[in-house]
Design an enzyme around this catalytic site. Sequence first.
Site, PDB file in Angstrom:
ATOM      1  N   GLU A 154      54.615 -24.124  15.823  1.00 24.11           N
ATOM      2  CA  GLU A 154      53.470 -25.048  15.761  1.00 24.11           C
ATOM      3  C   GLU A 154      54.005 -26.443  15.502  1.00 24.11           C
ATOM      4  OE1 GLU A 154      50.446 -24.366  12.745  1.00 24.11           O
ATOM      5  OE2 GLU A 154      49.103 -25.729  13.820  1.00 24.11           O
TER       6      GLU A 154
ATOM      7  N   CYS B  89      46.545 -24.160  13.734  1.00 21.16           N
ATOM      8  CA  CYS B  89      45.325 -24.980  13.707  1.00 21.16           C
ATOM      9  C   CYS B  89      45.308 -26.058  14.784  1.00 21.16           C
ATOM     10  CB  CYS B  89      45.177 -25.622  12.341  1.00 21.16           C
ATOM     11  SG  CYS B  89      44.863 -24.430  11.041  1.00 21.16           S
TER      12      CYS B  89
ATOM     13  N   ASN C  37      42.578 -19.113  17.200  1.00 15.77           N
ATOM     14  CA  ASN C  37      43.614 -18.974  16.160  1.00 15.77           C
ATOM     15  C   ASN C  37      43.034 -18.231  14.959  1.00 15.77           C
ATOM     16  OD1 ASN C  37      45.992 -19.421  14.611  1.00 15.77           O
ATOM     17  ND2 ASN C  37      45.030 -21.184  13.679  1.00 15.77           N
ATOM     18  N   GLU C  38      42.706 -18.968  13.905  1.00 15.48           N
ATOM     19  CA  GLU C  38      42.202 -18.291  12.690  1.00 15.48           C
ATOM     20  C   GLU C  38      40.694 -18.450  12.613  1.00 15.48           C
ATOM     21  OE1 GLU C  38      44.140 -20.119   9.392  1.00 15.48           O
ATOM     22  OE2 GLU C  38      45.777 -18.689   9.398  1.00 15.48           O
TER      23      GLU C  38
HETATM   24  O1  AHR Z   1      51.216 -22.437   9.784  1.00 17.10           O
HETATM   25  C1  AHR Z   1      50.362 -23.365   9.252  1.00 17.10           C
HETATM   26  C2  AHR Z   1      48.893 -23.024   9.446  1.00 17.10           C
HETATM   27  O2  AHR Z   1      48.552 -21.888   8.731  1.00 17.10           O
HETATM   28  C3  AHR Z   1      48.491 -22.689  10.841  1.00 17.10           C
HETATM   29  O3  AHR Z   1      48.215 -23.801  11.580  1.00 17.10           O
HETATM   30  C4  AHR Z   1      47.251 -21.887  10.650  1.00 17.10           C
HETATM   31  O4  AHR Z   1      47.066 -20.954  11.665  1.00 17.10           O
HETATM   32  C5  AHR Z   1      47.423 -21.285   9.297  1.00 17.10           C
HETATM   33  O5  AHR Z   1      46.327 -21.556   8.494  1.00 17.10           O
END
Ligand code: AHR
Length: 669
Positions: free
Chosen positions: A46, A242, A376-377
């Site tokens: 990321e 994110c 993602n989350e």
């Molecule tokens: O790895 C950092 C963050 O942690 C990522 O962006 C997210 O997916 C998680 O909350």
Amino acid sequence: MTHKSSLLLSLGLSTALSLAANNVFTVQTDKPGAPIQPTMYGLFFEDINYAADGGLYAEMIKNRSFEFPQNFAAWVTYGDVKLQNDGPFERNPHYVRLASAGHNDKHTGLENEGFFGVTYKKGENYRFSVWARSPQGKAAKIRVELENPASMKNSQVDAKKEITIDSKEWKKYEVTLTPDKDCSKGKLRIFLVKPDTTPVDLEHISLFPEKTWQGHKNGLRVDLAQKLADLKPGIFRFPGGCIVEGTDLDTRYQWKNTVGPVENRPVNENRWHYTFPHRFYPDYYQSGGLGFYEYFLLSEEIGAEPLPVLSVGLVCQFQNHEESAHVPVNELQPYIQDALDLIEFANGGTDTKWGALRAEMGHAAPFNLKFIAIGNEQWGPEYPEHLEPFVKAIRKAYPDIKIVGSSGPDSEGEQFDYLWPEMKKLGADLVDEHFYRPEKWFLAQGNRYDNYDRKGPKVFAGEYACHGKGKKWNHFNTALLEAAFMTGLERNADIVHMATYAPLFAHVEGWQWRPDMIWFDNSESFPTSSYYVQQLYSLNKGTNVLPTNLNGKPAAGNEDQNGLFASAVVDKNTGEYIVKVANTSSTVQPFEIKLAGLKKKETINSLTVTTLSSADPDAENSLENPGLIMPLTKEIDPASLGAKVKNAYTYNASLEPNTFYVFKFKKAE
Ligand code: AHR
């Protein structure tokens, strides 16, 4: 990486023999179980902590196209420099016009600060390039310099070249700069050479080291990419995290903005420009220079399956709680089309629109994409509602592509319990679980997957790291607990098909999140002990899980198992039985490894043990001491196995406190 020496493992052998009955680890060699997926251990990338721009992406100039909202962010100008906005690149229209400052003793030019400085090394070549034109059609000269501003009274020029801008039309000019000194906090300076009667226009000002990973021009830092390759990853998840979701819909990651000529890739605000309460980086933007083509190429070059993650039409729910921030389900079509087009970009023939672009960029052969993650989350009922139309469309157009859904940001609890059955209902192939949790959690989760539903989606442990309670930074103890926990992933390889530690990279001068796997500054980098744990698993993953038990139960570190976590695999290709064991206790532990069920003629003719340990559990590698904690491999005299009794060998080890072990028993040919 490892250092080999030949000696007997003599650590407390006699004590071990007398106590071994306490910890008998039986490995059933004749019952190889589930195959370990080639994707099992991998990487999650990321753009956080300056992982991409300012990190893996080797571009040294920040805001190279003057497209940050403050167009001169990272630049200092002097003399007559004007911002223009009708440049040659539609999606990056800004450029600068340099005109005479009007006085004999005044110059016109600009300087870029780079990412935490422009760092260069004596004798290395750096490729400077710029798009330029002479609007009046008369030749004019610019001088390009690498300068060390900290040197003495006046700044010191360590490399310089002049370029004649002779074209009225926009054209790319390139020169190589070779500094005669090292500098860590340098600058790039460009100015009009006197007599400066003719103005010049400059756009997309770029500086790359000549040496990049695999020699690509729009390339990656060699030391960082090599560290990824050295892990032999099976899967590569990108680009987030994110950042996929964005702070709002406008700033979500849009892959189509990251392909095609780099000059025309628009910048995007990085969701990590602000992280409460740690850091504020107002000018943290993504150039898109490390884009989806480069991610696919890197995956191929490091031997990993690519796993792109795309927006499901929901923005980062941590940052935006309003329903109106998200895309209504009935307006998702463009997002779904993005997913379908991405599969075409990766796999389509060169006669398709997106496949043709891939070929034009240099890769006519398909990238052979097999997995795609949507969202993602995400959490709440809005996630399955948004995901459903994606699943339907992808299944219809590309039935062979495996779809990865998410169980939200928590490792358990309400959202997690709600989302898993929803993912099952939707028929997700894998579910991406995230757990950033403290020591206690990792110590308690050794058997997390032992009772998972074997008929549902497979597990992707997509982001995890042990976040020391009160010690949220890299240190050996957290790495040890990750190693311990991972024995549970391995024992359950029938259902756990992928696992990736997170985050991957962090710049020592610009991070938003700790712990991370690899730290770096502008010229050096070092692997953490968590990196070595990942590597020990990845390089020793074997082909099949072997049934094991510790005194009759799974070795999951529970109280009656003295804090020992263990698992075993066979590697059918190399003829090795591999046992991994983490002693998370602070005492020496006897550990009897019983290789049971061997064939009559089967003998072991070589034995090695690799350890990862640190006397100080708070210690960690650093730029100053990158090799403080490293795996150490020793050969052991196979005679220490003793005689084969009832088709079993027994090896008595004595496990040092707080140490992770990998034992390899190699069969004679
Ligand atoms: O790895 C950092 C963050 O942690 C990522 O962006 C997210 O997916 C998680 O909350």
